[in-house]
Design a protein around this motif. Structure first.
Motif, PDB file in Angstrom:
ATOM      1  N   SER A 288      -0.633  -9.781   4.808  1.00 12.71           N
ATOM      2  CA  SER A 288       0.377  -8.941   4.164  1.00 12.71           C
ATOM      3  C   SER A 288       1.323  -9.785   3.322  1.00 12.71           C
ATOM      4  O   SER A 288       1.746  -9.389   2.227  1.00 12.71           O
ATOM      5  CB  SER A 288       1.172  -8.163   5.217  1.00 12.71           C
ATOM      6  N   VAL A 291      -0.143 -10.570   0.030  1.00 11.47           N
ATOM      7  CA  VAL A 291      -0.058  -9.413  -0.857  1.00 11.47           C
ATOM      8  C   VAL A 291       1.273  -9.429  -1.606  1.00 11.47           C
ATOM      9  O   VAL A 291       1.345  -9.097  -2.802  1.00 11.47           O
ATOM     10  CB  VAL A 291      -0.219  -8.101  -0.065  1.00 11.47           C
ATOM     11  N   PHE A 292       2.329  -9.820  -0.925  1.00 12.45           N
ATOM     12  CA  PHE A 292       3.629  -9.927  -1.576  1.00 12.45           C
ATOM     13  C   PHE A 292       3.580 -10.895  -2.760  1.00 12.45           C
ATOM     14  O   PHE A 292       4.200 -10.666  -3.792  1.00 12.45           O
ATOM     15  CB  PHE A 292       4.703 -10.383  -0.571  1.00 12.45           C
ATOM     16  N   VAL A 295       1.906  -9.172  -5.700  1.00 15.26           N
ATOM     17  CA  VAL A 295       2.822  -8.198  -6.294  1.00 15.26           C
ATOM     18  C   VAL A 295       3.923  -8.909  -7.070  1.00 15.26           C
ATOM     19  O   VAL A 295       4.344  -8.459  -8.150  1.00 15.26           O
ATOM     20  CB  VAL A 295       3.418  -7.292  -5.201  1.00 15.26           C
ATOM     21  N   MET A 340       7.255  -0.949   4.233  1.00 10.92           N
ATOM     22  CA  MET A 340       6.361  -1.759   3.400  1.00 10.92           C
ATOM     23  C   MET A 340       6.411  -1.346   1.938  1.00 10.92           C
ATOM     24  O   MET A 340       6.434  -2.194   1.049  1.00 10.92           O
ATOM     25  CB  MET A 340       4.924  -1.660   3.931  1.00 10.92           C
ATOM     26  N   LEU A 344       7.517  -3.764  -1.152  1.00 12.23           N
ATOM     27  CA  LEU A 344       6.643  -4.075  -2.289  1.00 12.23           C
ATOM     28  C   LEU A 344       7.337  -3.760  -3.608  1.00 12.23           C
ATOM     29  O   LEU A 344       7.206  -4.508  -4.587  1.00 12.23           O
ATOM     30  CB  LEU A 344       5.336  -3.292  -2.165  1.00 12.23           C
TER      31      LEU A 344
END
Length: 455
Positions: A288, A291-292, A295, A340, A344
């Protein structure tokens, strides 16, 4: 005898195939510029095992490239205004491409380190030349957009490095990953005709034939009479371009720009390095957290393109100051988020308003100073900013050793953003007309600048 105002001639040109080619090859070079920097991280685990390096040695080798970039930005930026940007740009491309390719032949850490430093020198010289060139030849209303598109390709270079490493490392080894860096060297003849010296250098050195050829590329349908007299460029001031950064009421602006670049790159590099770790500390899984990072970089690309367009409409300064304030707010809120989706969104905004705003900052610098000193100004601002880039990861490491709450870590990373906003707010913008320099491009003008959209 007729007269042709060079600045007005370029400003009134329409975007054409030459501009597209110049921008394409500039983006191509920036892609491999970033490729060289990022690919080291991809091959690092293999190199540490093969050469039996400890983390300190590996980290030092990574720093040599960044240090080379800092020296190269300052050195080649100054030389570009003295010798001509095209010559220095070509030399920088040859140096970084050749040194990077030769890394694939390095027998050990010492030789690899020397080549990393030399490659960094070349990389450092590329950005000041490209930004100055694009600013010199951009039609009215296109300068910020050109530079925004250019800066997005740093992210493309990072993506390319990841894909090439995934493809070649398992089959051909780490050497082949560096051989790919020779591609700009091989394609140099194709890009040669799209890279031009500044009109100021061409006119000042009496290279009138080359100046006419350059202007014909910019606006092929506009006729330039044979007996024309070229005007519209500010005369070179006495002394060196470095000294000129602090004369004619530029001193405060120069210092504030340097402060802003230092603070912004400290914040960007610190967040880029430590964001996954901070999110893991906050209780999120590693996947996770990665993923940040994706982004964050997606936000940087979107923000750069959007802010570039807004800057062409409103002026760069009017976009930069509030964006850095927003970046500080979004970073601070990251420390308090739990949902979350909200996180994001905040990370995306952070990328847009930190990396995006920093990318547009180069456009501001390129338009704040006149053509004869433009590469010098960009090179020195970039060099000072690299100091912040070096400090940023260390700053984050110190914060983590203090075992502060996660929210406090994000707050401390946000503070440099406020300093950057404050510094840009104090950069003075004033009208200072000289013969042949009057222009009505935007709502404000900057001291002696050759383009008024840096407002």
């Amino acid at each position: 005898m007729t007269t042709t105002n060079i600045r007005d001639f370029i400003a009134q040109a329409r975007f054409n195939r030459f501009h597209a080619g110049m921008l394409f090859w500039s983006c191509f070079i920036i892609t491999f510029d970033m490729y060289d920097l990022v690919v080291y991280g991809s091959v690092l685990p293999v190199l540490m095992k093969e050469w039996q390096m400890d983390p300190i040695q590996a980290g030092a080798i990574g720093s040599y490239g960044i240090f080379g970039m800092m020296v190269g930005a300052i050195l080649f930026g100054i030389l570009a205004d003295k010798l001509g940007r095209k010559r220095v740009l070509m030399a920088s491309i040859i140096l970084f491409s050749l040194a990077s390719a030769l890394c694939g032949f390095a027998p050990g850490p010492l030789e690899f380190s020397v080549l990393r430093f030399l490659g960094g020198l070349g990389i450092g010289g590329i950005l000041p030349c490209l930004i100055a060139m694009l600013t010199d030849y951009a039609p009215k209303g296109w300068a910020n957009t050109f530079i925004a598109v250019l800066m997005c390709f740093f992210s493309v270079g990072g993506i390319l490095a990841a894909f090439v490493s995934m493809l070649l490392l398992p089959t051909l080894g780490w050497h082949a990953v560096y051989f790919v860096a020779a591609l700009p060297l091989l394609l140099l003849p194709l890009m040669n005709k799209y890279f031009l010296d500044s009109p100021f250098v061409l006119l000042g050195q009496g290279r009138i034939g080359e100046l006419r050829t350059a202007l014909a590329k910019v606006s092929p349908l506009a006729a330039i009479p044979e007996n024309t007299q070229f005007i519209g460029l500010q005369e070179k001031e006495n002394g060196s371009p470095v000294a000129a950064l602090f004369t004619n009421r530029r001193a405060l602006g120069t210092i504030m720009i340097w402060v802003a670049f230092f603070m912004c790159l400290l914040m960007i590099n610190g967040v880029s390095i430590w964001l996954p770790k901070l999110m893991v500390t906050a209780g999120y899984a590693l996947n996770s957290s990665l993923v940040f990072m994706i982004v964050l970089n997606a936000g940087a690309i979107a923000g750069t393109l959007l802010l570039g367009k807004l800057s062409d409409t409103w002026g760069v300064k009017k976009v930069l100051v509030p964006m850095f304030v927003v970046s500080a707010i979004s970073l601070t809120l990251l420390g308090y988020g739990s949902n979350m989706v909200v996180l994001l969104v905040l990370v995306f905004i952070t990328g847009a308003c930190t990396m995006g705003a920093q990318n547009i900052s180069y456009s501001f610098v390129s338009q704040y100073y006149p053509s004869f000193m433009r590469s010098t100004a960009i090179g020195l601002a970039s060099g000072v900013g690299r100091l912040g880039a070096i400090v940023g990861p260390t700053f984050g490491g110190v914060l983590l050793t203090l075992n502060l709450p996660v929210a406090m870590n994000f707050l401390f990373f946000a503070i440099p953003g406020l300093f950057a906003a404050l510094a840009f707010a104090f950069v003075p913008l004033a009208v200072k007309a000289r013969e042949g320099q009057e222009r009505e491009d935007g709502p404000d003008t900057v001291p002696y600048a050759s383009a008024a959209n840096a407002t």
